[in-house]
Design a protein around this motif. Structure first.
Motif, PDB file in Angstrom:
ATOM      1  N   HIS A 196       0.858  -1.178   0.000  1.00 42.40           N
ATOM      2  CA  HIS A 196       0.000   0.000   0.000  1.00 42.40           C
ATOM      3  C   HIS A 196       0.893   1.226   0.000  1.00 42.40           C
ATOM      4  O   HIS A 196       2.018   1.204   0.497  1.00 42.40           O
ATOM      5  CB  HIS A 196      -0.930   0.010   1.211  1.00 42.40           C
ATOM      6  CG  HIS A 196      -0.281  -0.512   2.457  1.00 42.40           C
ATOM      7  ND1 HIS A 196       0.516   0.266   3.257  1.00 42.40           N
ATOM      8  CD2 HIS A 196      -0.280  -1.744   2.999  1.00 42.40           C
ATOM      9  CE1 HIS A 196       0.962  -0.470   4.260  1.00 42.40           C
ATOM     10  NE2 HIS A 196       0.504  -1.695   4.134  1.00 42.40           N
ATOM     11  N   GLN A 251      -4.818   6.264   1.080  1.00 45.08           N
ATOM     12  CA  GLN A 251      -3.972   5.078   1.026  1.00 45.08           C
ATOM     13  C   GLN A 251      -4.373   4.254  -0.200  1.00 45.08           C
ATOM     14  O   GLN A 251      -5.541   3.911  -0.363  1.00 45.08           O
ATOM     15  CB  GLN A 251      -4.170   4.266   2.306  1.00 45.08           C
ATOM     16  CG  GLN A 251      -3.127   3.227   2.573  1.00 45.08           C
ATOM     17  CD  GLN A 251      -1.806   3.804   2.991  1.00 45.08           C
ATOM     18  OE1 GLN A 251      -0.900   3.829   2.175  1.00 45.08           O
ATOM     19  NE2 GLN A 251      -1.668   4.239   4.210  1.00 45.08           N
ATOM     20  N   GLU A 252      -3.425   3.943  -1.064  1.00 46.05           N
ATOM     21  CA  GLU A 252      -3.703   3.165  -2.267  1.00 46.05           C
ATOM     22  C   GLU A 252      -3.302   1.704  -2.050  1.00 46.05           C
ATOM     23  O   GLU A 252      -2.173   1.426  -1.657  1.00 46.05           O
ATOM     24  CB  GLU A 252      -2.924   3.719  -3.462  1.00 46.05           C
ATOM     25  CG  GLU A 252      -3.323   5.105  -3.848  1.00 46.05           C
ATOM     26  CD  GLU A 252      -2.492   5.666  -4.996  1.00 46.05           C
ATOM     27  OE1 GLU A 252      -3.043   6.472  -5.755  1.00 46.05           O
ATOM     28  OE2 GLU A 252      -1.315   5.307  -5.137  1.00 46.05           O
ATOM     29  N   TYR A 253      -4.223   0.804  -2.293  1.00 44.78           N
ATOM     30  CA  TYR A 253      -3.952  -0.633  -2.223  1.00 44.78           C
ATOM     31  C   TYR A 253      -3.271  -1.043  -3.522  1.00 44.78           C
ATOM     32  O   TYR A 253      -3.771  -0.771  -4.607  1.00 44.78           O
ATOM     33  CB  TYR A 253      -5.270  -1.392  -2.038  1.00 44.78           C
ATOM     34  CG  TYR A 253      -5.128  -2.876  -2.125  1.00 44.78           C
ATOM     35  CD1 TYR A 253      -4.624  -3.604  -1.055  1.00 44.78           C
ATOM     36  CD2 TYR A 253      -5.509  -3.562  -3.272  1.00 44.78           C
ATOM     37  CE1 TYR A 253      -4.496  -4.981  -1.120  1.00 44.78           C
ATOM     38  CE2 TYR A 253      -5.390  -4.944  -3.349  1.00 44.78           C
ATOM     39  CZ  TYR A 253      -4.883  -5.646  -2.271  1.00 44.78           C
ATOM     40  OH  TYR A 253      -4.753  -7.006  -2.346  1.00 44.78           O
ATOM     41  N   TRP A 294       5.419  -1.254  -3.972  1.00 41.62           N
ATOM     42  CA  TRP A 294       5.387   0.030  -3.276  1.00 41.62           C
ATOM     43  C   TRP A 294       6.402   0.997  -3.889  1.00 41.62           C
ATOM     44  O   TRP A 294       6.075   2.155  -4.155  1.00 41.62           O
ATOM     45  CB  TRP A 294       5.686  -0.168  -1.783  1.00 41.62           C
ATOM     46  CG  TRP A 294       5.933   1.120  -1.077  1.00 41.62           C
ATOM     47  CD1 TRP A 294       4.986   1.957  -0.551  1.00 41.62           C
ATOM     48  CD2 TRP A 294       7.187   1.758  -0.865  1.00 41.62           C
ATOM     49  NE1 TRP A 294       5.591   3.066  -0.013  1.00 41.62           N
ATOM     50  CE2 TRP A 294       6.942   2.961  -0.195  1.00 41.62           C
ATOM     51  CE3 TRP A 294       8.504   1.415  -1.170  1.00 41.62           C
ATOM     52  CZ2 TRP A 294       7.967   3.831   0.180  1.00 41.62           C
ATOM     53  CZ3 TRP A 294       9.524   2.279  -0.803  1.00 41.62           C
ATOM     54  CH2 TRP A 294       9.243   3.470  -0.138  1.00 41.62           C
TER      55      TRP A 294
END
Length: 95
Positions: A36, A45-47, A61
């Motif tokens: 994330h 927050q980006e999954y 990441w």
């Protein structure tokens, strides 16, 4: 001094991360490493996905962090900050 956006972008939260590499957590339920990345533009927050190993999750990441870095550098006017950000994430510095 740097902007709040850049300051938040470079924070690594070592104490709260635990033993996994930066950008990675372990999902006990699914037995997968999850990547994330915080988006500095939307403050969300980006999954980035689930992975079989911590290094693959960390690589996802890092790829996303580098994309964000390039976008931040496009908006930044101070060449010292641009150079420092690009160097921090292993990207090519401007000539």
């Amino acid at each position: 001094f740097v902007s709040k956006q850049i300051n938040m972008f470079i924070i690594e939260s070592d104490n709260s991360r635990g033993s996994t590499p930066i950008g990675v957590s372990f999902d006990k339920k699914n037995k997968r490493f999850v990547a994330h990345c915080s988006n500095p533009f939307t403050c969300t927050q980006e999954y980035l996905g689930g992975f079989a190993d911590a290094q693959s999750a960390h690589n996802a990441w890092l790829y996303k962090k580098r994309q964000h870095c390039v976008e931040i550098c496009k908006q930044e006017k101070d060449i010292r900050i641009i150079t420092a950000l690009l160097n921090r994430y292993g990207l090519q510095s401007p000539a």
